[in-house]
Design a protein around this motif. Sequence first.
Motif, mmCIF file in Angstrom:
data_model
loop_
_atom_site.group_PDB
_atom_site.id
_atom_site.type_symbol
_atom_site.label_atom_id
_atom_site.label_comp_id
_atom_site.label_asym_id
_atom_site.label_seq_id
_atom_site.Cartn_x
_atom_site.Cartn_y
_atom_site.Cartn_z
ATOM 1 N N GLY A 207 5.523 5.410 6.376
ATOM 2 C CA GLY A 207 4.344 5.665 5.556
ATOM 3 C C GLY A 207 3.867 7.104 5.692
ATOM 4 N N ASP A 211 3.908 9.969 2.744
ATOM 5 C CA ASP A 211 2.666 10.645 2.379
ATOM 6 C C ASP A 211 2.818 12.160 2.494
ATOM 7 O OD1 ASP A 211 1.022 8.715 1.536
ATOM 8 O OD2 ASP A 211 -0.393 8.813 3.202
ATOM 9 N N TYR A 214 5.063 13.625 -0.268
ATOM 10 C CA TYR A 214 4.324 13.595 -1.535
ATOM 11 C C TYR A 214 3.306 14.731 -1.592
ATOM 12 C CZ TYR A 214 0.780 12.013 -4.889
ATOM 13 O OH TYR A 214 -0.135 11.952 -5.903
ATOM 14 N N LEU A 215 2.536 14.873 -0.502
ATOM 15 C CA LEU A 215 1.472 15.883 -0.477
ATOM 16 C C LEU A 215 2.025 17.304 -0.449
ATOM 17 C CD1 LEU A 215 -1.307 14.661 1.933
ATOM 18 C CD2 LEU A 215 -1.433 15.040 -0.521
ATOM 19 N N ILE A 225 2.683 12.230 -11.703
ATOM 20 C CA ILE A 225 2.955 11.050 -10.867
ATOM 21 C C ILE A 225 1.853 10.015 -11.028
ATOM 22 C CG2 ILE A 225 3.155 10.274 -8.472
ATOM 23 C CD1 ILE A 225 4.474 13.151 -8.008
ATOM 24 N N LYS A 226 0.607 10.509 -11.060
ATOM 25 C CA LYS A 226 -0.511 9.577 -11.251
ATOM 26 C C LYS A 226 -0.400 8.868 -12.590
ATOM 27 C CE LYS A 226 -4.083 11.417 -8.277
ATOM 28 N NZ LYS A 226 -5.420 12.023 -8.182
ATOM 29 N N ASN A 229 2.025 6.079 -12.360
ATOM 30 C CA ASN A 229 1.547 4.930 -11.592
ATOM 31 C C ASN A 229 0.345 4.227 -12.212
ATOM 32 O OD1 ASN A 229 3.387 5.019 -9.459
ATOM 33 N ND2 ASN A 229 2.219 6.598 -8.395
ATOM 34 N N ALA A 230 -0.346 4.931 -13.107
ATOM 35 C CA ALA A 230 -1.632 4.419 -13.590
ATOM 36 C C ALA A 230 -1.473 3.051 -14.250
ATOM 37 C CB ALA A 230 -2.239 5.395 -14.578
ATOM 38 N N ASN A 231 -2.492 2.256 -14.088
ATOM 39 C CA ASN A 231 -2.567 0.941 -14.725
ATOM 40 C C ASN A 231 -1.444 -0.009 -14.343
ATOM 41 O OD1 ASN A 231 -4.808 1.854 -16.180
ATOM 42 N ND2 ASN A 231 -3.432 2.823 -17.659
ATOM 43 N N ARG A 232 -0.847 0.233 -13.187
ATOM 44 C CA ARG A 232 0.169 -0.699 -12.727
ATOM 45 C C ARG A 232 -0.501 -1.737 -11.838
ATOM 46 N NH1 ARG A 232 3.818 -0.392 -9.521
ATOM 47 N NH2 ARG A 232 5.027 -1.905 -10.647
ATOM 48 N N ARG A 233 0.040 -2.926 -11.878
ATOM 49 C CA ARG A 233 -0.333 -3.888 -10.847
ATOM 50 C C ARG A 233 0.784 -3.871 -9.815
ATOM 51 N NH1 ARG A 233 -4.489 -6.715 -11.181
ATOM 52 N NH2 ARG A 233 -3.674 -8.274 -9.758
ATOM 53 N N GLY A 234 0.428 -3.964 -8.581
ATOM 54 C CA GLY A 234 1.445 -3.906 -7.531
ATOM 55 C C GLY A 234 1.560 -2.497 -6.999
ATOM 56 N N PRO A 235 2.231 -2.361 -5.855
ATOM 57 C CA PRO A 235 2.331 -1.040 -5.241
ATOM 58 C C PRO A 235 3.168 -0.085 -6.090
ATOM 59 C CG PRO A 235 3.672 -2.644 -4.056
ATOM 60 C CD PRO A 235 2.901 -3.397 -5.078
ATOM 61 N N SER A 236 3.025 1.196 -5.817
ATOM 62 C CA SER A 236 3.765 2.196 -6.583
ATOM 63 C C SER A 236 5.256 1.981 -6.437
ATOM 64 C CB SER A 236 3.403 3.580 -6.064
ATOM 65 O OG SER A 236 4.243 4.535 -6.653
#
Lengths: 270, 294
Positions: A207, A211, A214-215, A225-226, A229-236
């Motif tokens: 993890g 992180d 990514y950063l 990237i956002k 991922n936006a409006n997804r259900r479940g982890p990225s």
Amino acid sequence: MSVIILGDRAVGKSSMILGLCEPSAQEKYVVVDPDDCSRLKEDLLGLDGKIVATENPINLHSLTIYLRLSRPREIMVDLIDTRGEFWGDIKATENPADKFPSAYQDFMQRISQARYIILVLHPYQELVRDRYLKSESNPLDRVNRENDLYPREVWIGNLKRNLETLKNNCSSAQHFFICLHKADLFCNYKEESERWQYNPSGCNNFGAYLDRIYLTYFSVAKDVIKEFNANRRGPSKLSFFITTKKDRKLLEIPWLTLGTFPGVGEEISR
Amino acid sequence: MIPKSKSISLEMCIMGARGSGKTTYLASLLAPGLKEQDGNTIKEGGVKIENLVDIINNRIRQKQTVIPTDLSEEYEYRFDIAIKNTKRFRQAGKIKLIAKDLAGERFDRIVDAFINPGNSKSPKEKAKLEQDVNNFLNQCFTIKCWMFMLTEWQTDRDEEFMGIFKFLCDRIDEKSNSQPIQSLRVAVVMSKCERGEIWGGRLDPEADLFKIRLPKTYNLLKDRLKNKVNFFACSAYGILGKNDPRPNLFYTEDDGNHAEYRALLRDYNNWNPYGVIEPIYWLATGEHLHNEFI
């Protein structure tokens, strides 16, 4: 189960696998089947030992990879090596769908069925440090910053386009592993590899690694990237890695992370 | 009265929307804190238990998210749960649990097939989906204990949940003559209660979480299922300690995903799930377990 490796031309898709095939003094936690290794080398390397650019629109290599996790797993990998422009190299002048219609259709079908996809990227120009470019002792490997790498804004646009393609065409995919390859050009890869190498006793903090990558390297493309991922259900479904064929430990991390997905591969007896 | 030495067998299925925490809930039964609590013991078993152990060791412990359960990976896990402090309450001391972990997609498929079908599907696809969901429900109807996991307590979800439960209650009524349905028990569990906004509601979840937050769903379930339904609050990750109510979780970097999906277990060695045994106990015995933690 199939794992597909995608990426622009000459980005290092084949070298990623060949790097894992190299003999190593270190303990190997990701092992490519030896027969598959030699077959792959014959297929990919020219007489001078240099990787030959992939000529056919699609080259399929079936490999078995062993993951030596606490419960060892064996995964079947369909390494679908594509000509770079096939995957939509920005520099390509012709649309691959027109140039190789049947191969293109075959390719789209394969990526739509893949469970896991590894996307290999070049670093962007601004990320590369001069001292790493100059200090390279291997002239065959010399990367020319202006000719081979995109400026940051183009790189971000390219990532956006790649992610859109994945989103729209890979409905079976459970996860995407994005590797910023040629890490030896933009960071002290030896230090990073010491820090993040796999620890078989089980105290890994994947993890924190994910992180950090990514950063540090992908935050320039945060918006892209956002949006993915936006409006997804479940982890990225996206994870980010840095890899270089010069360092086995870094090359292994994406595969070992893949091995932490439940139901990946077949369990093998110790 | 249940003799305390008696071991009770419980077969249950665990259902709920995607990301409501079903797999994490089952994994939390193996949390170190729970195993060591007051001499309670939980032993795991079943052919697929390795999958759950892998999820703990490879994902939760290594600070990665729990991956959504695929339709092809709906496994059955077995647990032997021995509860020590039952003497005072003449409660059963041992539960042999078989828990079937269902994919969150099942929930969506019920909605897509019967509640909110939309027009995107061809009649053939629609019929196939309906058939598939009916087959699934028929399998559920052979199991007499159901656990529903909800995580969204926001009032605007109330209508949606009510629609799904109304549909399920109608199906239950149709089957009211069948043996499993006559002795049906439904535990409705609010998960992830370590969240500050609802942590206070855990002590009386029926009154302080369901009745207030999800009144339509609550009234429907009470009205239709009567004493067959009960309400619980749990937190698979729990809090840091009795005197430290901070949630035992942290959030990864904002990558555009909803915060809920970026929450990871903070301290594995201090992993004390809250309220995870109570719903199982009620499903098995119809009695409430005294909660030592309160």
